[in-house]
Design an enzyme around this catalytic site. Structure first.
Site, mmCIF file in Angstrom:
data_model
loop_
_atom_site.group_PDB
_atom_site.id
_atom_site.type_symbol
_atom_site.label_atom_id
_atom_site.label_comp_id
_atom_site.label_asym_id
_atom_site.label_seq_id
_atom_site.Cartn_x
_atom_site.Cartn_y
_atom_site.Cartn_z
ATOM 1 N N GLY A 37 7.243 -3.747 12.835
ATOM 2 C CA GLY A 37 8.219 -2.866 13.499
ATOM 3 C C GLY A 37 9.646 -3.231 13.120
ATOM 4 O O GLY A 37 9.891 -4.268 12.494
ATOM 5 N N TYR A 147 -11.026 -3.663 10.911
ATOM 6 C CA TYR A 147 -10.063 -2.985 11.801
ATOM 7 C C TYR A 147 -10.801 -2.098 12.807
ATOM 8 O O TYR A 147 -10.599 -2.207 14.025
ATOM 9 C CB TYR A 147 -9.110 -2.142 10.943
ATOM 10 C CG TYR A 147 -8.187 -1.225 11.715
ATOM 11 C CD1 TYR A 147 -7.006 -1.694 12.282
ATOM 12 C CD2 TYR A 147 -8.485 0.136 11.857
ATOM 13 C CE1 TYR A 147 -6.157 -0.836 12.977
ATOM 14 C CE2 TYR A 147 -7.637 0.991 12.547
ATOM 15 C CZ TYR A 147 -6.474 0.499 13.110
ATOM 16 O OH TYR A 147 -5.641 1.344 13.799
ATOM 17 N N ASN A 176 -4.998 10.670 12.314
ATOM 18 C CA ASN A 176 -3.946 10.274 11.352
ATOM 19 C C ASN A 176 -2.574 10.719 11.825
ATOM 20 O O ASN A 176 -2.260 11.904 11.765
ATOM 21 C CB ASN A 176 -4.247 10.860 9.970
ATOM 22 C CG ASN A 176 -5.361 10.096 9.293
ATOM 23 O OD1 ASN A 176 -6.501 10.200 9.702
ATOM 24 N ND2 ASN A 176 -5.018 9.306 8.303
#
Ligand SMILES: NC(=O)c1ccc[n+]([C@@H]2O[C@H](COP(=O)([O-])OP(=O)(O)OC[C@H]3O[C@@H](n4cnc5c(N)ncnc54)[C@H](O)[C@@H]3O)[C@@H](O)[C@H]2O)c1
Length: 317
Positions: A37, A147, A176
């Site tokens: 981030g 993941y 997505n």
């Protein structure tokens, strides 16, 4: 007004979620260690006296415990994660720590401090090899990456907290997501931001495989709204909901839509498919509609247009 803790607040989805929560009059506590981030994503949020930020690792008990004690949030939106499928193959230990241990740390801290609700950023990756479309929350889940497996395990862990300790846990399986602030510099980033960056540089985008694989692209503003509803709506029940549009787009189609909006020809370079990538992904949006009253309202073309305009503004402003 509610007090909401957002983990991963400096990220792509986290910063849009923080902005929307603030716009709607809530108090927001953000936590992020800036692994992927950026503080610049929070430049609007930081203007608000109702926004507070802590730089810390959510996989560590002490800072999470201290933050829950201080903020006493009504709900936690847990977005902080290792967000990339290829990276989860390269760094399975870090995937486990960020995508599963951190969930446990957050759930425990929430339980200890009487937080009543957790919204969890899950993923369409939990469906993996499932092949009955549209993907529905009651259908099978066969993750094909570390993941996806960790996201699914986190959902289970949190469902256990909901049943055992009476917390409301809503796991949102994002499909997505695209939009402004998605970091294009990483090779792991979303396909739209990578294409967009290439096209902006005057280069051709790279397509993995034949380009006929499909995705369910959802605009980040819609995802932020789903998070807001899941965190603040009264009487939200525990469970799982796809956050998707229910509309499939092939990668080839995406390229053509971008070309049309840009008003020029695009000829992508095709390379071998990527390990862990799934062929098709299309969600059923019905559970989110029924449980959260949520449906995506931004079309792919409108979302792309917002992304293009944002870049023009960044370049000229
Ligand atoms: N973008 C998508 O298309 C998509 C799809 C499905 C699910 N998701 C999920 O949504 C969530 C947000 O993803 P995003 O696309 O905004 O990615 P992002 O990388 O922009 O955001 C993740 C944020 O978490 C932070 N973070 C990572 N590890 C941390 C740690 N240990 N402590 C504190 N902060 C940490 C990062 O610095 C970053 O700000 C993730 O859980 C991701 O798995 C995203």
């Amino acid at each position: 007004m509610a007090r909401i803790l957002v983990t991963g607040a400096a990220g792509f989805i986290g910063s849009h979620t923080a902005d929307l929560l603030l716009q709607e009059g809530n108090e927001v506590w953000g936590i992020d260690n800036l692994r992927t981030g950026r503080m610049s994503n929070l430049s609007a949020a930081s203007q608000s006296p109702r926004f507070h930020f802590v730089r810390a690792d959510v996989a560590k008990e002490k800072p999470c415990d201290e933050l829950m004690e201080k903020a006493k949030p009504a709900a936690v939106i847990h977005l902080a994660a290792l967000v990339s499928v290829p990276e989860s193959f390269e760094q399975p230990d870090e995937n486990f720590r960020l995508n599963l241990t951190a969930t446990h740390v957050i759930a425990e801290a929430a339980h200890r401090h009487g937080v009543k609700r957790i919204v969890f950023a899950s993923s369409a990756a939990v469906y993996g090899r499932a092949e009955s479309f549209p993907l529905d929350e009651r259908g099978i889940t066969i993750p094909v990456s570390p993941y996806g497996a960790a996201k699914l395990a986190s959902e289970s862990l949190l469902a256990g907290y909901a049943e055992s300790f009476g917390l409301t846990v809503r796991s949102c399986r994002y499909f997505n997501v695209f939009g402004p602030r998605q970091d294009p510099s990483s090779p792991y980033s979303g396909v739209i931001s990578r294409f967009w960056e290439k096209l902006g540089q005057g280069s051709q985008p790279t397509v993995f495989g034949d380009g006929e694989q499909t995705r369910d692209f959802i605009y980040v503003g819609d995802v932020a709204r789903a998070n807001l509803l899941a965190a603040t709506m009264p009487e939200v029940h525990s469970g799982v909901a796809n956050i998707c549009t229910g509309r499939p787009t092939s990668i080839n189609n995406l390229v053509q839509t971008m070309a049309r909006l840009l008003g020029r020809e695009v000829n992508p370079i095709h390379v071998a498919p990527r390990q862990g990538d799934i062929r098709h992904s299309l969600g059923s949006p019905q559970a989110a509609q029924a449980l959260l009253g949520f449906s995506a309202s931004t079309s792919l073309a409108d979302g792309l247009q917002a992304l293009f305009l944002r870049r023009d503004a960044d370049q000229h402003g």
